[in-house]
Design an enzyme around this catalytic site. Structure first.
Site, PDB file in Angstrom:
ATOM      1  N   GLU A  24       6.793   4.979   7.204  1.00 38.14           N
ATOM      2  CA  GLU A  24       6.454   5.747   5.926  1.00 38.14           C
ATOM      3  C   GLU A  24       6.762   7.173   6.734  1.00 38.14           C
ATOM      4  OE1 GLU A  24       1.917   4.584   5.425  1.00 38.14           O
ATOM      5  OE2 GLU A  24       1.983   5.927   7.197  1.00 38.14           O
TER       6      GLU A  24
ATOM      7  N   THR B 204       1.063  -1.564   0.273  1.00 39.36           N
ATOM      8  CA  THR B 204       0.105  -0.545   0.149  1.00 39.36           C
ATOM      9  C   THR B 204       1.208   1.297   0.088  1.00 39.36           C
ATOM     10  OG1 THR B 204      -0.771  -0.278   2.573  1.00 39.36           O
ATOM     11  CG2 THR B 204      -2.055  -0.737   0.955  1.00 39.36           C
TER      12      THR B 204
ATOM     13  N   LYS C  96       4.679  -7.053   4.176  1.00 31.99           N
ATOM     14  CA  LYS C  96       3.687  -5.621   3.805  1.00 31.99           C
ATOM     15  C   LYS C  96       3.557  -4.625   4.732  1.00 31.99           C
ATOM     16  CE  LYS C  96       0.811  -3.655   3.074  1.00 31.99           C
ATOM     17  NZ  LYS C  96      -0.234  -2.392   4.135  1.00 31.99           N
TER      18      LYS C  96
ATOM     19  N   ASN D 134       0.538  10.729   6.022  1.00 28.77           N
ATOM     20  CA  ASN D 134      -0.797   9.772   6.821  1.00 28.77           C
ATOM     21  C   ASN D 134      -1.824  11.020   6.826  1.00 28.77           C
ATOM     22  OD1 ASN D 134      -0.771   6.900   7.721  1.00 28.77           O
ATOM     23  ND2 ASN D 134       0.909   8.131   8.117  1.00 28.77           N
TER      24      ASN D 134
ATOM     25  N   THR E  68       2.489  -7.808  11.651  1.00 26.34           N
ATOM     26  CA  THR E  68       2.942  -6.717  11.460  1.00 26.34           C
ATOM     27  C   THR E  68       1.658  -7.293  10.863  1.00 26.34           C
ATOM     28  OG1 THR E  68       4.564  -6.234   9.987  1.00 26.34           O
ATOM     29  CG2 THR E  68       4.533  -8.687   9.834  1.00 26.34           C
TER      30      THR E  68
ATOM     31  N   SER F 246      -7.052  10.596   0.495  1.00 26.63           N
ATOM     32  CA  SER F 246      -7.763  11.208  -1.210  1.00 26.63           C
ATOM     33  C   SER F 246      -6.981  11.030  -1.958  1.00 26.63           C
ATOM     34  CB  SER F 246      -7.108  12.748  -0.313  1.00 26.63           C
ATOM     35  OG  SER F 246      -5.394  12.644   0.135  1.00 26.63           O
TER      36      SER F 246
END
Length: 413
Positions: free
Chosen positions: A285, A158, A184, A408, A195, A413
């Site tokens: 991230e 993702t 992932k 995040n 995870t 969107s």
């Protein structure tokens, strides 16, 4: 997939060997992302056993419920994974969509719905339109090829910036057996049985209860020792499949978790799980640095782990690392708030080999210059010695950058 690959990405990916008894296919179903694969099917030969560990979230996704139910029988023939939609908090619709996917996949693989395993990852709270991909399953199951491990890892991403793969080959008895794994995960990662998503397969002939024992123990010091942002996903799923195909090459069938022949296999599985878990942390991230937090001298191992997680999850510790600031006072704060036994006047703290604090105050030999130079590295080690016992634990995390907020802030969107 973000435009920029994490600076902590592996320089090269492992060459993934074929696992006898496993076939893989991926497709573009357009669930959320355009022009990238988002659907994975893994097909297993008859006789494949399965084990799994899942999120401890009290709001688990529909696929997690579905897998838990099927795991009881310990048999698997097909795994279906989609990315872009987590099918979590979707109520009756979510249950209906997993049931339908299970039926279609079972029909395609010629097995029962009880031998189907499902996982979904992506946005929470959006109903998953099974119609987008159910018609593709028959073709995927039919066209699976054993060598598509890297493609499989890409299809489940993702916000990941790179696919996560690991492999190991070891002896079981006199035969070589292989363990392959993919994972992932980049955000909403905190240890709680697993995870985000990870799938491991082996050709070793191992009974389901033994496989479960191996997997549960293996996650304790790997997937259950990593955190990106302290948030536990609704969808955390780690499944392991054993096809048993190596029995034809003389590998002994293992039906007892205490079987001495499992030693090398257990260690190899631990390495695969640790590699995948660290790849998840290194793709946190917005991450720029990997952080290893070790706590020693705690009252117990459990206590040490709680303190280590308090340090690793502290936004102030993580932002200090991002800013390359040797702010050891924040480590003191995180030890103090952990709610575990500690003694302020016995506490010592290291960043790498630089001792910053000793017995409750700044170390007399502390060098700001040396420590600041150390903080520029992309792998940082923080150690806190509590000074009251023999408990120790290590956990891994990453720094917290502006990029994390950006990713995040506009995820849906």
């Amino acid at each position: 997939m973000s435009a920029q690959v994490s600076p902590l990405a592996p320089k090269k990916y492992p060459k993934m060997p074929v696992i006898e008894g496993v076939r893989i296919a991926t497709a573009e179903a357009g669930i959320k992302y355009k022009n990238r694969t988002d659907l994975l099917a893994m097909v297993f030969d008859a006789g494949t056993t399965v084990a799994g560990v899942f999120t401890r979230s009290k709001c688990p996704s529909a696929p997690v419920d579905f897998c838990r139910q099927n795991l009881v029988a310990g048999k698997a023939r097909v795994l279906v994974v989609n990315s872009g939609n987590a099918n979590a908090f979707t109520g009756q619709k979510g249950r209906a969509s997993t049931a339908l996917t299970g039926e279609v996949a079972a029909r395609a693989a010629g097995c029962t719905a009880g031998e189907v395993f499902l996982a979904s990852t992506g946005v929470i709270g959006e109903p998953l339109d099974t119609g987008k991909f159910s018609h593709l399953l028959a073709g995927l199951v039919k066209d699976g090829k054993p060598e598509l491990w890297t493609e499989a890892a890409k299809a489940i991403m993702t916000t990941d910036t790179y696919p996560k793969l690991a492999t190991a080959t070891v002896k079981l008895g006199d035969a070589d057996v292989t363990i392959n794994g993919i994972a992932k995960g980049a955000g909403m990662i905190a240890p709680d049985m697993a995870t985000m998503l990870s799938f491991v397969a082996t050709d070793a002939p191992i009974a389901a209860p033994v496989l479960q024992d191996l997997l549960s123990r293996g996650t304790a010091k790997t997937f259950n020792a990593v955190t990106v942002d302290s948030d536990t996903s609704t969808s955390d799923t780690l499944l392991m499949f054993a096809t048993g195909a190596a029995a034809r090459r003389g590998a002994p069938a293992i039906s007892d978790p205490k079987d001495a022949r499992l030693g090398a296999f257990r260690r190899a599985l631990g390495k695969v799980l640790k590699s995948l878990a660290l790849q998840v942390v290194r793709d946190g991230e917005g991450a720029r640095k990997q952080v290893e937090v070790t706590v020693t001298g705690a009252k117990s191992a459990r206590s040490a782990k709680r303190i280590a997680l308090s340090i690793a999850n502290s936004p102030l510790v993580k932002t200090a690392v991002a800013g390359e600031d040797a702010n050891w006072g924040r480590v003191v704060m995180a030890v103090g708030k952990a709610g575990e036994p500690a003694d302020r006047d016995l506490l010592s703290i290291w960043f790498g080999d630089n001792r910053l604090a000793y017995q409750g105050e700044r170390d007399a030999a502390y060098s700001e210059e040396a420590t600041s130079a150390y903080m520029k590295r992309d792998e940082i080690r923080i150690r806190a010695d509590i000074g009251i016992g023999r408990g120790k634990a290590t956990v891994w995390t990453c720094d917290l950058t502006k990029e994390y907020v950006a990713i995040n802030g506009d995820y849906r969107s």
